[in-house]
Motif scaffolding. Structure first.
Motif, mmCIF file in Angstrom:
data_model
loop_
_atom_site.group_PDB
_atom_site.id
_atom_site.type_symbol
_atom_site.label_atom_id
_atom_site.label_comp_id
_atom_site.label_asym_id
_atom_site.label_seq_id
_atom_site.Cartn_x
_atom_site.Cartn_y
_atom_site.Cartn_z
ATOM 1 N N SER A 30 1.011 -1.338 -0.022
ATOM 2 C CA SER A 30 0.123 -0.128 -0.026
ATOM 3 C C SER A 30 0.941 1.102 -0.120
ATOM 4 O O SER A 30 0.436 2.249 -0.560
ATOM 5 N N THR A 31 2.000 1.239 0.625
ATOM 6 C CA THR A 31 2.837 2.362 0.545
ATOM 7 C C THR A 31 3.669 2.364 -0.703
ATOM 8 O O THR A 31 3.732 3.583 -1.257
ATOM 9 N N TYR A 34 1.953 3.178 -4.217
ATOM 10 C CA TYR A 34 1.552 4.529 -4.331
ATOM 11 C C TYR A 34 2.713 5.888 -4.789
ATOM 12 O O TYR A 34 2.459 6.819 -5.264
ATOM 13 N N THR A 55 1.034 12.408 3.040
ATOM 14 C CA THR A 55 0.063 11.183 2.930
ATOM 15 C C THR A 55 0.967 9.821 3.222
ATOM 16 O O THR A 55 0.475 9.155 3.875
ATOM 17 N N MET A 59 0.199 7.559 6.612
ATOM 18 C CA MET A 59 -0.203 6.236 6.775
ATOM 19 C C MET A 59 0.875 5.522 7.615
ATOM 20 O O MET A 59 0.439 4.438 8.288
ATOM 21 N N HIS A 90 -9.752 -1.084 4.797
ATOM 22 C CA HIS A 90 -8.695 -0.808 3.943
ATOM 23 C C HIS A 90 -9.099 -0.646 2.588
ATOM 24 O O HIS A 90 -8.777 0.437 1.849
ATOM 25 N N SER A 94 -9.301 3.039 0.585
ATOM 26 C CA SER A 94 -8.441 3.207 -0.702
ATOM 27 C C SER A 94 -9.306 3.636 -1.685
ATOM 28 O O SER A 94 -8.753 4.345 -2.639
ATOM 29 N N CYS A 97 -9.854 7.435 -1.100
ATOM 30 C CA CYS A 97 -8.814 7.986 -1.396
ATOM 31 C C CYS A 97 -8.698 8.400 -3.053
ATOM 32 O O CYS A 97 -8.189 9.476 -3.287
ATOM 33 N N ARG A 110 -5.350 8.573 4.324
ATOM 34 C CA ARG A 110 -4.184 7.754 4.316
ATOM 35 C C ARG A 110 -3.825 7.432 5.700
ATOM 36 O O ARG A 110 -3.561 6.206 5.992
ATOM 37 N N GLN A 113 -6.182 4.469 6.485
ATOM 38 C CA GLN A 113 -5.648 3.518 5.655
ATOM 39 C C GLN A 113 -4.571 2.847 6.321
ATOM 40 O O GLN A 113 -4.557 1.620 6.614
#
Length: 167
Positions: A30-31, A34, A55, A59, A90, A94, A97, A110, A113
């Protein structure tokens, strides 16, 4: 019936390791998926680079707090329910977002998330702790860390591909 750790020659299947690894890798994916989109997000939301970078920090902060919350929750309610709730939230966050109207809302989403996907890493480690001890646990944890370590290698490439398709 004895637990798997009590069986002398029990070795978890590769599917078991990959499943736990995939669950534990959700925060890393997820990190990193992005990252290639940061300049595009800044341009589309009319935000500074540093605001968009918040962001990412948000997170990570959400994930740290989430681990403190999900740990006791998984001990109290079992592993499955907190994992499913965390992953479902999540996914919903997402999607939200993607439709964030400004960078402030995106930062808040975030953080949430990160908080929700903390359930994934907590549950994966907890499952290993529940079922294995000693050398088998150490071996499985090292295999799990290998799977988690591979996720950041591929996630930015996948993120760049997705960003190029959907602009």
């Amino acid at each position: 019936m004895p637990t798997p750790a009590a069986l002398p020659n029990y070795r978890p299947h590769a599917k078991y390791v990959l499943m736990l690894g995939a669950i534990a890798a959700v925060p890393a994916i997820s990190t990193d998926i992005y990252l290639p989109s940061l300049p595009t997000v800044a341009a589309e939301l009319g935000a500074s680079d540093s605001a968009v970078q918040l962001t990412m920090s948000g997170m990570l902060i959400g994930g740290a707090v989430g681990q403190l919350v999900y740990g006791p929750l998984t001990d109290r309610f079992g592993r499955k329910a907190p994992l499913l709730v965390g992953l479902a939230l999540h996914v919903i966050i997402s999607i939200l977002c993607a439709f964030a109207p400004n960078v402030s809302v995106l930062i808040g989403l975030r953080v949430l998330q990160g908080f929700c996907n903390a359930a994934a890493s907590i549950v994966a480690i907890s499952v290993i702790r529940d079922r294995f001890t000693g050398a088998p646990a150490a071996r499985l944890l090292s295999q799990l860390m290998l799977v988690i370590g591979v996720a950041p290698l591929f996630a930015p490439t996948i993120g760049g591909f997705i960003a190029s398709i959907w602009d």
